[in-house]
Design an enzyme around this catalytic site. Structure first.
Site, mmCIF file in Angstrom:
data_model
loop_
_atom_site.group_PDB
_atom_site.id
_atom_site.type_symbol
_atom_site.label_atom_id
_atom_site.label_comp_id
_atom_site.label_asym_id
_atom_site.label_seq_id
_atom_site.Cartn_x
_atom_site.Cartn_y
_atom_site.Cartn_z
ATOM 1 N NE ARG A 1 2.514 5.909 9.375
ATOM 2 C CZ ARG A 1 0.931 5.619 8.953
ATOM 3 N NH1 ARG A 1 1.270 4.485 8.160
ATOM 4 N NH2 ARG A 1 -0.107 6.330 8.601
ATOM 5 C CG HIS B 1 5.240 1.096 3.288
ATOM 6 N ND1 HIS B 1 4.308 1.785 2.902
ATOM 7 C CD2 HIS B 1 4.607 0.817 4.964
ATOM 8 C CE1 HIS B 1 3.695 2.182 3.915
ATOM 9 N NE2 HIS B 1 3.558 1.553 5.111
ATOM 10 C CG ASP C 1 1.575 4.732 4.651
ATOM 11 O OD1 ASP C 1 1.495 3.970 5.484
ATOM 12 O OD2 ASP C 1 2.681 5.305 5.388
ATOM 13 C CG HIS D 1 -0.270 0.391 2.390
ATOM 14 N ND1 HIS D 1 0.754 -1.278 3.225
ATOM 15 C CD2 HIS D 1 0.024 1.068 3.419
ATOM 16 C CE1 HIS D 1 1.144 -0.547 4.522
ATOM 17 N NE2 HIS D 1 0.640 0.634 4.281
#
Length: 282
Positions: free
Chosen positions: A273, A258, A103, A101
């Site tokens: 994150r 990723h 983000d 995907h």
């Protein structure tokens, strides 16, 4: 490319480099920051080892690149809503990010980049794979490029954060607000986007958030989308990062997909994150 204040060591042919000679918890001078930014553009994902990064320093580093995203569906860290805590406990079987995907592609202005910091890592497994979408685009035939240029795809988070996805997120230990069917917005993005800083073209579809092409049904869209999903994540376009305590990965969501591997059952993994806001793909 010559860098003034950092050492940059590529890790694969398509993308990725490890950066040495810098502590991200310091107040970086402009020359060192410019080096890091250039390495980020040159290599699409950059890695740092042994970083003692407090939540405040993590946020401060991310803000050097732009404003930070507050995730619309996942609850942020207590006291630091810009930070997403990604924790998989030893008894949990599902993980967060376990599929290819990009983000936040489900937003009108998707993310520029994401900065992931490892707090606790399992003794084995839990690596992250990255795939260069500009390398994937470059490898397409001229006929396929001509067809894709100008096409539009519909992105939405309804699959990942709707009722079915919500249950999976909860099983992965994430605090997620379930979205009611029909309430999750959809946005149009080009299938091929041009990077606003490097000018390189890249594929911009992913299996998590891209539902179908504009003015086409999901059934009609499925064969071409499936080809692109598989093409874009071929091994020759990827690199793989083995996490160590205190490591940092910073990837460009405008040109990279990723995948967080889920191969460490029975062990704990704790990551943090921050995500940098971007602009509308063109």
């Amino acid at each position: 490319m010559a860098y003034k204040n950092i050492d940059v060591k590529p890790v694969a042919g398509a993308l990725g480099a490890e950066i040495e000679g810098v502590a991200l918890n310091d107040n970086l001078d402009n020359e060192t920051f410019d080096d890091i930014h250039q390495a980020f553009l040159d290599h699409q994902v950059i890695f740092f080892r042994n970083q003692d990064l407090s939540p405040e320093a993590h946020i401060r580093f991310g803000r050097r690149f732009g404003s930070l995203n507050i995730h619309p569906y996942v609850k942020g860290m207590a006291g630091h809503e810009e930070i997403m805590e990604i924790i998989k406990e030893p008894d949990e079987r599902e993980n967060f990010g376990g599929g290819w995907h990009s983000d936040m592609s489900f937003q009108e202005e998707p993310a520029l980049g994401s900065i992931l910091h490892s707090i606790e890592v399992p003794p084995y497994g839990g690596d992250t794979l990255f795939a260069s979408q500009s390398a994937a685009y470059d490898a397409l035939s001229e006929g396929m490029k001509d067809m894709l240029d100008g096409m539009i795809a519909i992105h939405t988070a309804e699959k990942e954060y709707g009722r079915k996805g919500h249950s999976a997120m909860q099983r992965a230990g994430m605090q997620v607000e379930q979205q009611e069917e029909g309430t999750v917005p959809k946005f149009e993005h080009p299938v091929v986007r041009t990077h606003p800083q490097t000018g390189r073209k890249a594929l911009y579809v992913n299996s998590a958030f891209t539902m179908h092409f504009k003015n086409m049904t999901r059934r009609e869209s499925r064969p071409l989308l499936q080809f692109l999903f598989e093409h874009a994540t071929q091994e020759q376009f990827t690199c793989r990062f083995r996490w160590t305590p205190g490591a940092v990965a910073f990837w460009d969501n405008r040109a990279v997909q990723h995948y967080a591997l889920n191969d460490y059952h029975g062990h704990r993994r704790h990551m943090r994150r921050v995500t940098i806001n971007g602009d509308r793909p063109r």
